[in-house]
Design an enzyme around this catalytic site. Structure first.
Site, mmCIF file in Angstrom:
data_model
loop_
_atom_site.group_PDB
_atom_site.id
_atom_site.type_symbol
_atom_site.label_atom_id
_atom_site.label_comp_id
_atom_site.label_asym_id
_atom_site.label_seq_id
_atom_site.Cartn_x
_atom_site.Cartn_y
_atom_site.Cartn_z
ATOM 1 N N HIS A 197 -9.633 2.442 1.048
ATOM 2 C CA HIS A 197 -9.140 2.898 2.480
ATOM 3 C C HIS A 197 -10.464 2.909 3.281
ATOM 4 O O HIS A 197 -11.489 3.373 3.015
ATOM 5 C CB HIS A 197 -8.733 4.229 2.167
ATOM 6 C CG HIS A 197 -7.398 4.587 1.502
ATOM 7 N ND1 HIS A 197 -6.895 3.952 0.336
ATOM 8 C CD2 HIS A 197 -6.295 5.115 1.971
ATOM 9 C CE1 HIS A 197 -5.634 4.484 0.092
ATOM 10 N NE2 HIS A 197 -5.067 5.011 1.048
ATOM 11 N N HIS B 290 1.454 5.433 -1.986
ATOM 12 C CA HIS B 290 0.865 6.519 -2.816
ATOM 13 C C HIS B 290 2.244 7.093 -3.562
ATOM 14 O O HIS B 290 2.561 8.169 -3.297
ATOM 15 C CB HIS B 290 0.224 7.425 -2.086
ATOM 16 C CG HIS B 290 -1.035 7.080 -1.245
ATOM 17 N ND1 HIS B 290 -2.356 7.330 -1.851
ATOM 18 C CD2 HIS B 290 -0.959 6.127 -0.334
ATOM 19 C CE1 HIS B 290 -2.929 6.556 -0.895
ATOM 20 N NE2 HIS B 290 -2.596 5.931 0.058
ATOM 21 N N ASN C 106 2.269 6.621 2.640
ATOM 22 C CA ASN C 106 2.838 7.831 1.839
ATOM 23 C C ASN C 106 4.469 8.134 2.365
ATOM 24 O O ASN C 106 4.962 7.506 3.297
ATOM 25 C CB ASN C 106 2.096 8.968 2.495
ATOM 26 C CG ASN C 106 0.821 8.726 2.191
ATOM 27 O OD1 ASN C 106 -0.098 8.031 2.828
ATOM 28 N ND2 ASN C 106 0.193 9.769 1.233
ATOM 29 N N GLU D 36 -9.896 5.430 8.551
ATOM 30 C CA GLU D 36 -8.714 6.002 8.772
ATOM 31 C C GLU D 36 -8.688 7.163 9.819
ATOM 32 O O GLU D 36 -8.567 8.592 9.426
ATOM 33 C CB GLU D 36 -7.754 6.388 7.593
ATOM 34 C CG GLU D 36 -6.204 6.815 7.976
ATOM 35 C CD GLU D 36 -5.505 7.233 6.881
ATOM 36 O OE1 GLU D 36 -5.948 7.294 5.633
ATOM 37 O OE2 GLU D 36 -4.274 7.700 6.826
ATOM 38 N N HIS E 43 0.786 -1.388 -0.015
ATOM 39 C CA HIS E 43 -0.037 -0.067 -0.051
ATOM 40 C C HIS E 43 0.883 1.281 -0.030
ATOM 41 O O HIS E 43 1.482 1.700 0.818
ATOM 42 C CB HIS E 43 -1.149 0.136 1.257
ATOM 43 C CG HIS E 43 -2.028 1.207 1.406
ATOM 44 N ND1 HIS E 43 -3.234 0.984 1.545
ATOM 45 C CD2 HIS E 43 -1.653 2.455 1.233
ATOM 46 C CE1 HIS E 43 -3.727 2.114 1.604
ATOM 47 N NE2 HIS E 43 -2.809 3.134 1.596
HETATM 48 ZN ZN LIG Z 1 -3.240 4.986 1.858
#
Ligand SMILES: [Zn+2]
Length: 434
Positions: free
Chosen positions: A226, A78, A327, A229, A76
């Protein structure tokens, strides 16, 4: 290892028992590490045997119990957002500010060259650190989908011998109830991607999920959400995704990322959710570094919640659990270097995965590979490609105590150059003014 002819032995390597594809009857330590010799021939693992002195001196490298892992899988990420921190700082460190800053950055800067060079930078880091397969979410609203997915496909092709790349569309789920959402689903099918999005608690969530599951079924696509979160106990998107999967008798793969709020819900809600997740055959990916950064961030107050989901309870239930980078140097996470060893090290410390280590190393190797549909990646077995990382650390305490920046990375039997890209490569992009 680089210039050796096609065949050599790696002697006395410590390898995790759980990553061996066949049980070769080798006793393991309390950390479940086995001492083995690996024969590498023509880029593949040709033999794995219990460590012995029984090979020719000339073609052997004595690793003296150093840990050898298969190359990592980063489930996972980005990549399209990566390395924009210097031009899109998160001033208060919160999720909401991250979202606003990332949207503004995309509107201003995300032309093809910008996206290409930042993704490529991320891939160079991943490659040097020893990652073999990466799934990246790609922001996919409107015209940005065309730009970013085309760049993704170019890089996917260019890197095909080095890193296996998968793309997931990232939009909020209501987008799929618009004509543009149907176009996006068609595009994802065309490029062989995964249909994805962010599930938010809202009165229309069940209907949005129904749409997404129908689109995925019609196009034979896997799903990647997602979910939850946040630290809101009322956020039960994971449970609703599981119910939708069961309702639609979905047979494709489903992955849910984050699931942070599960950690702040009652035991009863957790039990109910875990049963449904198991029944729906959903895999969970936790993003320990990003969640530590964003969750429980409040002005002036010291954070006390770690942000990770209930990884141990999920694993107890027999639900596949993976950890990944998320990220990297963007408003959602100001740090990171696409190093899955760092992810694992942080996961071990944040979620106490060292008491005992059991087979938690699977969570960054074998398990994410399975969730990506790559059964030959993230494992050690005869006939598999010799994509290996050789660390200085001999035991987990050594592996996770000292930076392993001096690791050796072997790909298809050949040692690679592990020099990381220089940050200055991106200066003209990140310090640019529109
Ligand atoms: Zn993510």
């Amino acid at each position: 290892m680089s210039d050796r002819d096609n065949c050599y032995w790696l002697k006395n390597a410590h390898v995790p028992h759980s990553l061996l594809t066949s049980n070769i009857g080798i006793p393991s330590t309390s950390e479940q590490l086995c001492l083995v010799d690996l024969e590498i021939k023509k880029g593949k693992i040709n033999q794995i045997i219990a460590a012995t002195d029984n090979t020719d001196e000339s073609d052997r490298i004595d690793l003296k119990k150093r840990i050898v892992l298969p190359c990592f899988v980063d489930l996972h990420t980005h990549l399209d957002k990566g390395h924009i921190w210097e031009r899109a700082r998160n001033q208060d460190g919160t999720f909401d500010t991250a979202l606003t800053a990332a949207i503004a950055d995309a509107e201003t800067y995300w032309h093809p060259e910008d996206v290409y060079r930042r993704i490529e930078f991320g891939l160079k880091c991943s490659y040097a650190h020893g990652t073999k397969a990466i799934r990246t979410h790609i922001d996919a609203y409107g015209k940005q989908a065309d730009i970013s997915l085309e760049v993704f496909q170019t890089l996917q092709q260019q890197w095909t011998d080095k890193i296996i790349l998968q793309a997931v569309s990232l939009v909020s789920l209501d987008y799929y109830q618009t004509p543009a959402g149907i176009v996006l689903a068609d595009k994802i099918q065309k490029i062989g991607g995964i249909l994805g999005g962010v599930a938010y608690e809202n009165p229309a969530l069940d209907s949005q999920l129904d749409t997404v599951f129908v689109l995925a079924k019609e196009r034979n696509l896997d799903l990647d959400f997602h979910a939850d979160e946040n630290g809101d106990p009322n956020s039960i998107c994971l449970q609703k995704i599981a119910l939708a999967a069961i309702r639609h008798q979905f047979t494709g793969k489903i992955l849910c990322g984050h699931c942070c709020s599960l950690a702040v819900q009652s035991e009863e809600v957790v039990r109910e959710t875990l049963e449904l997740v198991k029944q729906a055959r959903i895999g969970i990916v936790s993003l320990p570094m990003c969640n530590l950064f964003l969750q429980d961030r409040q002005a002036v107050k010291t954070p006390y919640w770690r942000g990770v989901t209930r990884v141990r309870e999920l694993q107890e239930q027999g639900i596949p659990v993976a950890f990944a980078s998320d990220n990297c140097r963007d408003p959602f996470f100001g740090f990171g270097d696409h190093d899955v060893l760092e992810v694992f090290e942080q996961a071990v410390r944040i979620a106490h995965l060292d008491t005992p280590y059991r087979d938690w190393i699977d969570s960054v190797t074998k398990t994410p590979a399975q969730l990506m549909g790559l059964p030959h990646v993230g494992r050690l077995g005869v006939g598999l490609s010799a994509d290996l990382i050789i660390f200085k650390g001999r035991y987990f305490s050594e592996l996770l105590a000292r930076s392993q920046g001096d690791r050796l990375v072997v790909r298809q039997g050949q040692q690679i150059d592990t020099t990381l890209p220089d940050y200055a490569e991106l200066d003209d992009l990140v310090f640019a003014r529109p």
